[in-house]
Design a protein around this motif. Structure first.
Motif, PDB file in Angstrom:
ATOM      1  N   ALA A  10      -4.372   4.689  -5.166  1.00 58.22           N
ATOM      2  CA  ALA A  10      -3.928   5.949  -5.771  1.00 58.22           C
ATOM      3  C   ALA A  10      -4.983   7.042  -5.577  1.00 58.22           C
ATOM      4  O   ALA A  10      -4.666   8.172  -5.194  1.00 58.22           O
ATOM      5  CB  ALA A  10      -3.627   5.739  -7.254  1.00 58.22           C
ATOM      6  N   ALA A  11      -6.247   6.701  -5.797  1.00 58.66           N
ATOM      7  CA  ALA A  11      -7.312   7.700  -5.677  1.00 58.66           C
ATOM      8  C   ALA A  11      -7.473   8.148  -4.226  1.00 58.66           C
ATOM      9  O   ALA A  11      -7.640   9.341  -3.938  1.00 58.66           O
ATOM     10  CB  ALA A  11      -8.630   7.123  -6.202  1.00 58.66           C
ATOM     11  N   LEU A  39      -5.806   9.444 -13.189  1.00 57.84           N
ATOM     12  CA  LEU A  39      -4.795   8.664 -12.473  1.00 57.84           C
ATOM     13  C   LEU A  39      -3.641   8.298 -13.411  1.00 57.84           C
ATOM     14  O   LEU A  39      -3.150   7.172 -13.401  1.00 57.84           O
ATOM     15  CB  LEU A  39      -5.423   7.413 -11.860  1.00 57.84           C
ATOM     16  CG  LEU A  39      -6.512   7.638 -10.803  1.00 57.84           C
ATOM     17  CD1 LEU A  39      -7.097   6.306 -10.324  1.00 57.84           C
ATOM     18  CD2 LEU A  39      -5.971   8.425  -9.609  1.00 57.84           C
ATOM     19  N   GLY A  40      -3.209   9.262 -14.206  1.00 58.50           N
ATOM     20  CA  GLY A  40      -2.005   9.063 -15.011  1.00 58.50           C
ATOM     21  C   GLY A  40      -2.237   8.360 -16.319  1.00 58.50           C
ATOM     22  O   GLY A  40      -3.351   7.932 -16.625  1.00 58.50           O
ATOM     23  N   PRO A  41      -1.167   8.218 -17.123  1.00 60.70           N
ATOM     24  CA  PRO A  41      -1.295   7.711 -18.493  1.00 60.70           C
ATOM     25  C   PRO A  41      -1.334   6.195 -18.611  1.00 60.70           C
ATOM     26  O   PRO A  41      -1.601   5.683 -19.690  1.00 60.70           O
ATOM     27  CB  PRO A  41      -0.040   8.271 -19.166  1.00 60.70           C
ATOM     28  CG  PRO A  41       0.961   8.405 -18.077  1.00 60.70           C
ATOM     29  CD  PRO A  41       0.179   8.723 -16.832  1.00 60.70           C
ATOM     30  N   ARG A  42      -1.058   5.465 -17.534  1.00 56.45           N
ATOM     31  CA  ARG A  42      -1.081   4.002 -17.622  1.00 56.45           C
ATOM     32  C   ARG A  42      -2.388   3.448 -17.062  1.00 56.45           C
ATOM     33  O   ARG A  42      -3.038   4.080 -16.242  1.00 56.45           O
ATOM     34  CB  ARG A  42       0.117   3.410 -16.865  1.00 56.45           C
ATOM     35  CG  ARG A  42       1.457   3.587 -17.599  1.00 56.45           C
ATOM     36  CD  ARG A  42       2.631   3.449 -16.665  1.00 56.45           C
ATOM     37  NE  ARG A  42       2.625   4.532 -15.712  1.00 56.45           N
ATOM     38  CZ  ARG A  42       3.230   5.714 -15.908  1.00 56.45           C
ATOM     39  NH1 ARG A  42       3.921   5.922 -17.001  1.00 56.45           N
ATOM     40  NH2 ARG A  42       3.148   6.660 -15.009  1.00 56.45           N
ATOM     41  N   ILE A  43      -2.755   2.256 -17.510  1.00 51.62           N
ATOM     42  CA  ILE A  43      -3.968   1.621 -17.000  1.00 51.62           C
ATOM     43  C   ILE A  43      -3.654   0.976 -15.655  1.00 51.62           C
ATOM     44  O   ILE A  43      -2.698   0.215 -15.547  1.00 51.62           O
ATOM     45  CB  ILE A  43      -4.478   0.563 -17.992  1.00 51.62           C
ATOM     46  CG1 ILE A  43      -4.860   1.241 -19.311  1.00 51.62           C
ATOM     47  CG2 ILE A  43      -5.661  -0.196 -17.411  1.00 51.62           C
ATOM     48  CD1 ILE A  43      -5.119   0.266 -20.438  1.00 51.62           C
ATOM     49  N   LEU A  44      -4.448   1.288 -14.639  1.00 49.67           N
ATOM     50  CA  LEU A  44      -4.235   0.713 -13.313  1.00 49.67           C
ATOM     51  C   LEU A  44      -5.273  -0.366 -13.038  1.00 49.67           C
ATOM     52  O   LEU A  44      -6.432  -0.237 -13.415  1.00 49.67           O
ATOM     53  CB  LEU A  44      -4.360   1.800 -12.240  1.00 49.67           C
ATOM     54  CG  LEU A  44      -3.475   3.036 -12.390  1.00 49.67           C
ATOM     55  CD1 LEU A  44      -3.675   3.977 -11.205  1.00 49.67           C
ATOM     56  CD2 LEU A  44      -2.015   2.655 -12.514  1.00 49.67           C
ATOM     57  N   ARG A  45      -4.872  -1.417 -12.362  1.00 51.21           N
ATOM     58  CA  ARG A  45      -5.844  -2.383 -11.857  1.00 51.21           C
ATOM     59  C   ARG A  45      -6.714  -1.686 -10.813  1.00 51.21           C
ATOM     60  O   ARG A  45      -6.307  -0.684 -10.219  1.00 51.21           O
ATOM     61  CB  ARG A  45      -5.124  -3.544 -11.191  1.00 51.21           C
ATOM     62  CG  ARG A  45      -4.500  -4.504 -12.162  1.00 51.21           C
ATOM     63  CD  ARG A  45      -3.756  -5.562 -11.363  1.00 51.21           C
ATOM     64  NE  ARG A  45      -2.911  -6.349 -12.209  1.00 51.21           N
ATOM     65  CZ  ARG A  45      -3.298  -7.497 -12.775  1.00 51.21           C
ATOM     66  NH1 ARG A  45      -4.510  -7.966 -12.562  1.00 51.21           N
ATOM     67  NH2 ARG A  45      -2.466  -8.172 -13.546  1.00 51.21           N
ATOM     68  N   ALA A  46      -7.865  -2.292 -10.548  1.00 49.06           N
ATOM     69  CA  ALA A  46      -8.821  -1.639  -9.644  1.00 49.06           C
ATOM     70  C   ALA A  46      -8.235  -1.434  -8.252  1.00 49.06           C
ATOM     71  O   ALA A  46      -8.467  -0.403  -7.623  1.00 49.06           O
ATOM     72  CB  ALA A  46     -10.106  -2.456  -9.564  1.00 49.06           C
ATOM     73  N   THR A  64       0.848  -1.203   0.000  1.00 48.90           N
ATOM     74  CA  THR A  64       0.000   0.000   0.000  1.00 48.90           C
ATOM     75  C   THR A  64       0.879   1.248   0.000  1.00 48.90           C
ATOM     76  O   THR A  64       0.631   2.204  -0.754  1.00 48.90           O
ATOM     77  CB  THR A  64      -0.889   0.021   1.256  1.00 48.90           C
ATOM     78  OG1 THR A  64      -1.483  -1.255   1.440  1.00 48.90           O
ATOM     79  CG2 THR A  64      -1.979   1.067   1.131  1.00 48.90           C
ATOM     80  N   ALA A  65       1.922   1.230   0.842  1.00 48.06           N
ATOM     81  CA  ALA A  65       2.832   2.379   0.928  1.00 48.06           C
ATOM     82  C   ALA A  65       3.507   2.641  -0.419  1.00 48.06           C
ATOM     83  O   ALA A  65       3.703   3.798  -0.809  1.00 48.06           O
ATOM     84  CB  ALA A  65       3.881   2.134   2.009  1.00 48.06           C
ATOM     85  N   ALA A  66       3.847   1.580  -1.145  1.00 45.18           N
ATOM     86  CA  ALA A  66       4.504   1.755  -2.448  1.00 45.18           C
ATOM     87  C   ALA A  66       3.581   2.502  -3.410  1.00 45.18           C
ATOM     88  O   ALA A  66       3.989   3.467  -4.063  1.00 45.18           O
ATOM     89  CB  ALA A  66       4.905   0.395  -3.031  1.00 45.18           C
ATOM     90  N   VAL A  67       2.321   2.087  -3.487  1.00 45.81           N
ATOM     91  CA  VAL A  67       1.386   2.758  -4.407  1.00 45.81           C
ATOM     92  C   VAL A  67       1.150   4.202  -3.954  1.00 45.81           C
ATOM     93  O   VAL A  67       1.162   5.132  -4.770  1.00 45.81           O
ATOM     94  CB  VAL A  67       0.042   2.008  -4.500  1.00 45.81           C
ATOM     95  CG1 VAL A  67      -0.935   2.773  -5.383  1.00 45.81           C
ATOM     96  CG2 VAL A  67       0.253   0.604  -5.040  1.00 45.81           C
ATOM     97  N   ALA A  68       0.967   4.402  -2.656  1.00 48.85           N
ATOM     98  CA  ALA A  68       0.703   5.755  -2.148  1.00 48.85           C
ATOM     99  C   ALA A  68       1.891   6.671  -2.422  1.00 48.85           C
ATOM    100  O   ALA A  68       1.732   7.801  -2.890  1.00 48.85           O
ATOM    101  CB  ALA A  68       0.385   5.696  -0.649  1.00 48.85           C
ATOM    102  N   ALA A  69       3.106   6.184  -2.161  1.00 47.70           N
ATOM    103  CA  ALA A  69       4.300   7.015  -2.358  1.00 47.70           C
ATOM    104  C   ALA A  69       4.507   7.325  -3.834  1.00 47.70           C
ATOM    105  O   ALA A  69       4.841   8.460  -4.206  1.00 47.70           O
ATOM    106  CB  ALA A  69       5.527   6.298  -1.788  1.00 47.70           C
ATOM    107  N   LEU A  70       4.299   6.328  -4.691  1.00 46.16           N
ATOM    108  CA  LEU A  70       4.463   6.573  -6.127  1.00 46.16           C
ATOM    109  C   LEU A  70       3.390   7.538  -6.635  1.00 46.16           C
ATOM    110  O   LEU A  70       3.642   8.346  -7.528  1.00 46.16           O
ATOM    111  CB  LEU A  70       4.441   5.253  -6.904  1.00 46.16           C
ATOM    112  CG  LEU A  70       5.655   4.345  -6.639  1.00 46.16           C
ATOM    113  CD1 LEU A  70       5.469   2.970  -7.276  1.00 46.16           C
ATOM    114  CD2 LEU A  70       6.947   4.988  -7.149  1.00 46.16           C
ATOM    115  N   THR A  71       2.188   7.479  -6.050  1.00 52.83           N
ATOM    116  CA  THR A  71       1.140   8.440  -6.419  1.00 52.83           C
ATOM    117  C   THR A  71       1.582   9.862  -6.078  1.00 52.83           C
ATOM    118  O   THR A  71       1.472  10.778  -6.906  1.00 52.83           O
ATOM    119  CB  THR A  71      -0.176   8.122  -5.681  1.00 52.83           C
ATOM    120  OG1 THR A  71      -0.593   6.802  -6.022  1.00 52.83           O
ATOM    121  CG2 THR A  71      -1.276   9.109  -6.065  1.00 52.83           C
ATOM    122  N   LEU A  72       2.102  10.048  -4.860  1.00 52.11           N
ATOM    123  CA  LEU A  72       2.585  11.379  -4.462  1.00 52.11           C
ATOM    124  C   LEU A  72       3.629  11.888  -5.446  1.00 52.11           C
ATOM    125  O   LEU A  72       3.576  13.025  -5.902  1.00 52.11           O
ATOM    126  CB  LEU A  72       3.250  11.327  -3.076  1.00 52.11           C
ATOM    127  CG  LEU A  72       2.372  11.117  -1.858  1.00 52.11           C
ATOM    128  CD1 LEU A  72       3.195  11.366  -0.595  1.00 52.11           C
ATOM    129  CD2 LEU A  72       1.190  12.051  -1.917  1.00 52.11           C
TER     130      LEU A  72
END
Lengths: 248, 248
Positions: free
Chosen positions: B235-236, B222-229, A231-239
């Motif tokens: 991310a959201a 949520l960016g240019p790539r397709i994200l899984r749900a 979860t932290a990886a996705v959140a940090a990459l989102t930031l």
């Protein structure tokens, strides 16, 4: 049914033949039941995305022919993800998420509180390839060998900045005389970066002090709740992507 | 070893006895091998976190006694996560991530492209409880029954805003005469919100037009790539928490 997408090592160009490995042939002809004339989508991380056709189909091999380019090549930002490996399934998830979120390189690092001593680099690399095939990506990040965090930091490349996520972010940093790290929220420098996610037990005090003392480091907080490493990886990459990457 | 954390339904206060269910007793005494006098951590979503002690331990039941409060109660922001259920494991992940990221309520919604017709609400609720126990949370979001997206939108609560993530965000919205939705990046309104994640196939054109026409809706990309749900959910929620929630 969604079209089969395959990452290949070969160069891609109009009329260019692509010879299939035994594994790829088994997947296309054995599992997916494709036959001569069927269409697939190919990418190699360099020449964009190509529509291709099955030219020869055998049990243990085959040939595809690239027909036309359907998307131009694009690359994720020059961003590395450094993460401390966790249990197998979660590590796989982190690699998958890194590919979806868009990084150039995935670097497993051993920290003082890292539990996992071994990482099967080849398995993680295969996982990154599959993730790119499935998420419509055009690029497969390289998965590096496991390194010690302190070795990586000691030999840090010139010009690359580092965002690290510190659970104790609120208590440290500001006001400490040894803190040279900036705050990521205020960072506006583009160029090469890396995002570092700690292990589930967090960084050790020594690591934390070391990170806060690095002139190329920027600290970010990920909220008041404890996040699992994936979860932290996705959140940090989102930031990072929102502030400095290709999401803006 | 990390201390056992348990969500309980009972009120918590100094000296207050907590009678264990058969399942909880099996977990504490059978699986975790705790005996009388052992310490555990309790929370109920209302009275904060409590240090408690095993007062009676039987095979099929037992009693804990709350000793002292170790953390005051805190609640996540008044945020709902609406998501279209996907395959079982990914749906479990979305629930787990929603708990870690901090939401009040989890609402599975059926969209036109949703594959999964059935959702085991009780299983997802149990999963949310476990996630809160494991991530150190003090609150277990309620998991609602599966509803149709169009029904929820038709009966939308006054004053609650909606952020939705649109893969086709770049092409729609701005300039369309029917678009009433704002852009989330410019939103600064606090108060009740919901975040809506579409199914893996995206929203239908009809749903997209409908969402863009809602006066309480805000669109985010949520960016240019397709994200899984499950990636898209984290991310959201990161975007929302950073901009309007308790990460700032």
């Amino acid at each position: 049914m969604a079209q089969v997408r395959l990452y290949v090592d070969d160069a891609l160009g109009a009329g260019q033949p692509v010879t299939l490995s035994r594994d790829a042939a088994h997947y296309l002809f054995g599992v997916m039941r494709l036959s001569v004339g069927a269409e697939v989508t190919l990418f190699n991380g360099q020449d964009g995305e190509w529509r291709a056709r099955v030219a020869e189909a055998h049990k243990r091999g085959g040939v595809l022919e690239a027909v036309e380019q359907t998307r131009a090549q694009s690359l994720p930002p020059d961003l590395w993800l450094l993460f401390a490996p966790v249990k197998k399934a979660r590590t796989d998830f982190i690699v998958e998420k890194a590919v979806e979120m868009g990084v150039r390189r995935i670097v497993p690092v051993a920290t003082e509180f890292t539990n996992s001593e071994r990482v099967r680099r080849d398995r993680l690399q295969a996982h990154a390839k599959e993730a790119a095939e499935q998420c419509g990506g055009l690029f497969v990040p390289e998965v590096a060998e496991l390194s010690k965090l302190r070795d990586i930091l000691a030999d840090w490349p010139d010009g690359r900045r580092l965002m690290f996520c510190d659970e104790a972010e609120a208590e440290t940093g500001e006001g400490s005389s040894s803190a040279r790290a900036g705050r990521f929220a205020a960072a506006s420098e583009r160029g090469p970066w890396a995002v570092l996610i700690g292990p589930e037990g967090g960084f050790s005090d020594r690591e934390r002090v070391h990170l806060h003392g690095l002139p190329f480091a920027y600290v970010a907080g990920l909220g008041p709740r404890i996040l699992r490493a994936d979860t932290a990886a996705v959140a940090a990459l989102t930031l990072w992507q929102m502030q400095l990457g290709d999401w803006t």
